[in-house]
Design an enzyme around this catalytic site. Structure first.
Site, mmCIF file in Angstrom:
data_model
loop_
_atom_site.group_PDB
_atom_site.id
_atom_site.type_symbol
_atom_site.label_atom_id
_atom_site.label_comp_id
_atom_site.label_asym_id
_atom_site.label_seq_id
_atom_site.Cartn_x
_atom_site.Cartn_y
_atom_site.Cartn_z
ATOM 1 N N ARG A 170 0.827 -1.208 0.000
ATOM 2 C CA ARG A 170 0.000 0.000 0.000
ATOM 3 C C ARG A 170 0.860 1.256 0.000
ATOM 4 O O ARG A 170 0.421 2.309 -0.416
ATOM 5 C CB ARG A 170 -0.858 0.039 1.277
ATOM 6 C CG ARG A 170 -1.905 -1.007 1.387
ATOM 7 C CD ARG A 170 -2.474 -1.054 2.806
ATOM 8 N NE ARG A 170 -3.038 0.190 3.282
ATOM 9 C CZ ARG A 170 -4.265 0.621 3.045
ATOM 10 N NH1 ARG A 170 -5.072 -0.120 2.329
ATOM 11 N NH2 ARG A 170 -4.701 1.753 3.531
ATOM 12 N N ARG A 174 9.591 6.016 -3.441
ATOM 13 C CA ARG A 174 9.850 7.029 -4.475
ATOM 14 C C ARG A 174 11.268 7.563 -4.392
ATOM 15 O O ARG A 174 11.762 7.805 -3.296
ATOM 16 C CB ARG A 174 8.949 8.249 -4.271
ATOM 17 C CG ARG A 174 7.543 8.052 -4.616
ATOM 18 C CD ARG A 174 6.855 9.421 -4.694
ATOM 19 N NE ARG A 174 5.431 9.185 -4.520
ATOM 20 C CZ ARG A 174 4.750 9.544 -3.448
ATOM 21 N NH1 ARG A 174 5.358 10.186 -2.475
ATOM 22 N NH2 ARG A 174 3.473 9.270 -3.374
ATOM 23 N N ARG A 247 -8.591 -7.142 13.630
ATOM 24 C CA ARG A 247 -7.751 -6.370 14.546
ATOM 25 C C ARG A 247 -8.584 -5.190 15.014
ATOM 26 O O ARG A 247 -9.258 -4.535 14.205
ATOM 27 C CB ARG A 247 -6.493 -5.890 13.812
ATOM 28 C CG ARG A 247 -5.464 -5.262 14.732
ATOM 29 C CD ARG A 247 -4.763 -6.295 15.563
ATOM 30 N NE ARG A 247 -3.673 -5.702 16.344
ATOM 31 C CZ ARG A 247 -3.311 -6.145 17.531
ATOM 32 N NH1 ARG A 247 -3.924 -7.181 18.095
ATOM 33 N NH2 ARG A 247 -2.309 -5.579 18.160
ATOM 34 N N ARG A 278 -0.044 5.721 16.352
ATOM 35 C CA ARG A 278 0.019 7.087 15.811
ATOM 36 C C ARG A 278 -0.778 8.048 16.679
ATOM 37 O O ARG A 278 -1.649 7.629 17.432
ATOM 38 C CB ARG A 278 -0.447 7.145 14.359
ATOM 39 C CG ARG A 278 -1.714 6.384 14.068
ATOM 40 C CD ARG A 278 -1.928 6.242 12.553
ATOM 41 N NE ARG A 278 -2.982 5.266 12.289
ATOM 42 C CZ ARG A 278 -3.288 4.774 11.106
ATOM 43 N NH1 ARG A 278 -2.617 5.153 10.037
ATOM 44 N NH2 ARG A 278 -4.257 3.906 10.952
ATOM 45 N N GLU A 298 -3.844 6.290 18.957
ATOM 46 C CA GLU A 298 -4.479 5.088 18.399
ATOM 47 C C GLU A 298 -3.728 3.841 18.882
ATOM 48 O O GLU A 298 -2.572 3.645 18.543
ATOM 49 C CB GLU A 298 -4.433 5.208 16.872
ATOM 50 C CG GLU A 298 -5.177 4.143 16.132
ATOM 51 C CD GLU A 298 -5.251 4.438 14.637
ATOM 52 O OE1 GLU A 298 -5.466 5.606 14.236
ATOM 53 O OE2 GLU A 298 -5.070 3.488 13.861
ATOM 54 N N TYR A 346 -9.573 -5.498 3.143
ATOM 55 C CA TYR A 346 -8.933 -4.265 3.617
ATOM 56 C C TYR A 346 -9.196 -3.173 2.572
ATOM 57 O O TYR A 346 -8.326 -2.832 1.788
ATOM 58 C CB TYR A 346 -7.435 -4.550 3.767
ATOM 59 C CG TYR A 346 -6.598 -3.508 4.480
ATOM 60 C CD1 TYR A 346 -7.081 -2.258 4.810
ATOM 61 C CD2 TYR A 346 -5.284 -3.810 4.817
ATOM 62 C CE1 TYR A 346 -6.284 -1.332 5.456
ATOM 63 C CE2 TYR A 346 -4.474 -2.898 5.470
ATOM 64 C CZ TYR A 346 -4.989 -1.656 5.775
ATOM 65 O OH TYR A 346 -4.188 -0.739 6.404
ATOM 66 N N ASP A 348 -10.193 0.611 1.115
ATOM 67 C CA ASP A 348 -10.182 2.052 1.381
ATOM 68 C C ASP A 348 -11.541 2.620 0.974
ATOM 69 O O ASP A 348 -12.297 1.964 0.257
ATOM 70 C CB ASP A 348 -9.090 2.743 0.553
ATOM 71 C CG ASP A 348 -7.697 2.410 1.057
ATOM 72 O OD1 ASP A 348 -7.570 2.076 2.250
ATOM 73 O OD2 ASP A 348 -6.747 2.478 0.253
HETATM 74 N N1 UDP Z 1 3.403 0.764 7.976
HETATM 75 C C1 UDP Z 1 4.651 0.747 8.580
HETATM 76 N N2 UDP Z 1 5.139 1.892 9.121
HETATM 77 C C2 UDP Z 1 4.446 3.054 9.087
HETATM 78 C C3 UDP Z 1 3.186 3.088 8.481
HETATM 79 C C4 UDP Z 1 2.684 1.922 7.929
HETATM 80 O O1 UDP Z 1 5.290 -0.291 8.627
HETATM 81 O O2 UDP Z 1 4.955 4.082 9.616
HETATM 82 C C5 UDP Z 1 2.884 -0.505 7.422
HETATM 83 C C6 UDP Z 1 2.065 -1.289 8.445
HETATM 84 O O3 UDP Z 1 2.270 -2.674 8.222
HETATM 85 C C7 UDP Z 1 0.647 -0.906 8.101
HETATM 86 C C8 UDP Z 1 0.718 -0.809 6.591
HETATM 87 O O4 UDP Z 1 2.013 -0.254 6.334
HETATM 88 O O5 UDP Z 1 -0.287 -1.872 8.536
HETATM 89 C C9 UDP Z 1 -0.357 0.041 5.945
HETATM 90 O O6 UDP Z 1 -0.299 1.332 6.480
HETATM 91 P P1 UDP Z 1 -1.446 2.405 6.210
HETATM 92 O O7 UDP Z 1 -1.007 3.695 6.786
HETATM 93 O O8 UDP Z 1 -1.795 2.372 4.762
HETATM 94 O O9 UDP Z 1 -2.641 1.766 7.036
HETATM 95 P P2 UDP Z 1 -4.017 2.275 7.643
HETATM 96 O O10 UDP Z 1 -4.013 3.768 7.631
HETATM 97 O O11 UDP Z 1 -5.087 1.635 6.811
HETATM 98 O O12 UDP Z 1 -3.981 1.695 9.027
#
Ligand code: UDP
Length: 369
Positions: A170, A174, A247, A278, A298, A346, A348
């Site tokens: 996901r 870059r 989860r 976060r 969170e 999963y 969006d």
């Molecule tokens: N992820 C990570 N470090 C980060 C942010 C995301 O390893 O700082 C990984 C983690 O496995 C997470 C996945 O990337 O479950 C998807 O992150 P995203 O932010 O897309 O998830 P969401 O916002 O849906 O929880």
């Protein structure tokens, strides 16, 4: 008698209900919560739209989906650019030239590429079987260890080697100095909050909140010709093949007497010994100028049936179980299953809308916007 009973007033249910109404169908939408909107629901605290069930940032590459949501609200020009704190140091996300500079001091793409490619080659796995292998073969050992491993294991409550590879795909990689978390052409936050979109979708439709479908199943069974079910598919079938795993999350909100706590809407905490993943500072999604601020920590949590199921855990075991439920769902001739929980996916927001419009088209032909 209704044409459609829609179980769940989240994005899937609300989009479907909207399309059904446009096609002169009589709908009843029910939701077990005391409000509509599912997980995109916002609560207004001190003039700030607080994303009550986790941060939602709308993005899509599909102009028709963008035009669809813009019917209900204007979007601002928010671009998600989270930062991550790992062992006291701050890094830009997604993985880009800023991150590589912060990690290694590399200033040119070729220098960063040389380091990453060397680490990928050393790892040497061509077809990754799990999230750890996927990350190591995509971005190398340093980024994995500093910004992925601990966050991922905390988020999912399991080893990265036990998780499916697609989760990490996901995130963009870059070789430009671009901190935009998404690659999509269209992105933003609805001005006035997500409730505006849901209210627009459900305008003129009968809605009952505080109604648990499962507690009133008999009463609601024959109330409509067709049921749109957006809840948990395993619960619908009384866990016949066993429970699917999810989860959960816990959100801890605080209002602080400062106008700017962290300078960004999203700050990730990578370290495993910090229990939250976060901190969201909601006002920054809408460039708020209020004197106070609302932040949310969170915390990922083990899911148990009385908790909210936020993420499906799409490992092989759960996917096989889901597949059995999916096959069973095909024999339910007057039930349409859709959304993150009913499809155990999963998704969006833009994908949910696309999926609801696709299923609406199948029901109503091409008279769907
Ligand atoms: N992820 C990570 N470090 C980060 C942010 C995301 O390893 O700082 C990984 C983690 O496995 C997470 C996945 O990337 O479950 C998807 O992150 P995203 O932010 O897309 O998830 P969401 O916002 O849906 O929880």
């Amino acid at each position: 008698m209704y044409d459609y009973l829609i179980v769940g007033a989240g994005l899937f249910g609300s989009v479907f209900a909207h399309e059904a109404k446009k096609n002169n169908k009589k709908c009843l939408v029910i939701d077990k919560r005391n409000h509509v909107g599912g997980n995109v629901y916002c609560e207004n605290i001190d003039g700030i739209n607080v994303h009550k069930y986790g941060a939602h940032i709308f993005h899509t590459n599909d102009k028709s989906i963008w035009d669809y949501v813009n019917q209900f609200a204007e979007f601002n020009n928010y671009i998600n650019s989270p930062v991550s704190i790992s062992k006291g140091k701050l890094y830009n996300l997604p993985f880009n030239m800023n991150t590589f500079y912060q990690l290694w001091g590399t200033k040119a793409p070729d220098e960063a590429k040389a380091i990453i490619n060397k680490q990928i080659e050393k790892f040497g796995v061509k077809t990754p079987q799990n999230l750890e292998e996927q990350a190591l073969s995509l971005i190398g050992k340093d980024v994995y260890e500093v910004l992925i491993k601990e966050y991922t294991e905390k988020q999912w409550g399991t080893k990265a080697t036990k998780l499916p590879p697609f989760i990490i795909k996901r995130l963009p990689v870059r070789y430009t100095f671009n901190n935009n978390y998404f690659n999509d052409k269209y992105q933003g936050i609805p001005i006035g909050g997500y409730n505006k979109i849901i209210d627009g979708l459900l305008a003129g439709i009968e809605v009952r909140t505080n109604v648990d479908f499962f507690k009133n199943r008999e009463a609601y069974k024959n109330i409509a010709k067709t049921i749109i079910f957006t809840g948990k598919i395993d619960e619908f079938f009384d866990y016949k093949y066993g429970k699917l795993e999810y989860r959960s999350l816990r959100f801890e909100n605080s209002t602080l007497e400062t106008d700017n706590f962290q300078g960004n809407a999203v700050v990730n905490y990578n370290d495993g010994d910090i229990p939250y993943t976060r901190i969201i500072e909601h006002k920054h999604f809408e460039f708020g100028t209020q004197p106070n601020t609302v932040i949310t920590k969170e915390y990922p949590e083990k899911w148990t049936p009385e908790k909210e199921a936020y993420y499906p855990i799409n490992n092989d075991e759960n996917q096989n179980k889901y597949e059995r439920y999916r096959k069973l769902s095909q024999s339910e001739s007057n039930v349409i299953f859709g959304g993150r929980l009913a499809e155990y996916k999963y998704y969006d927001m833009h994908q949910i809308i696309a999926s609801a419009l696709k299923k609406s088209k199948k029901e109503f032909g091409n008279k769907v916007s």
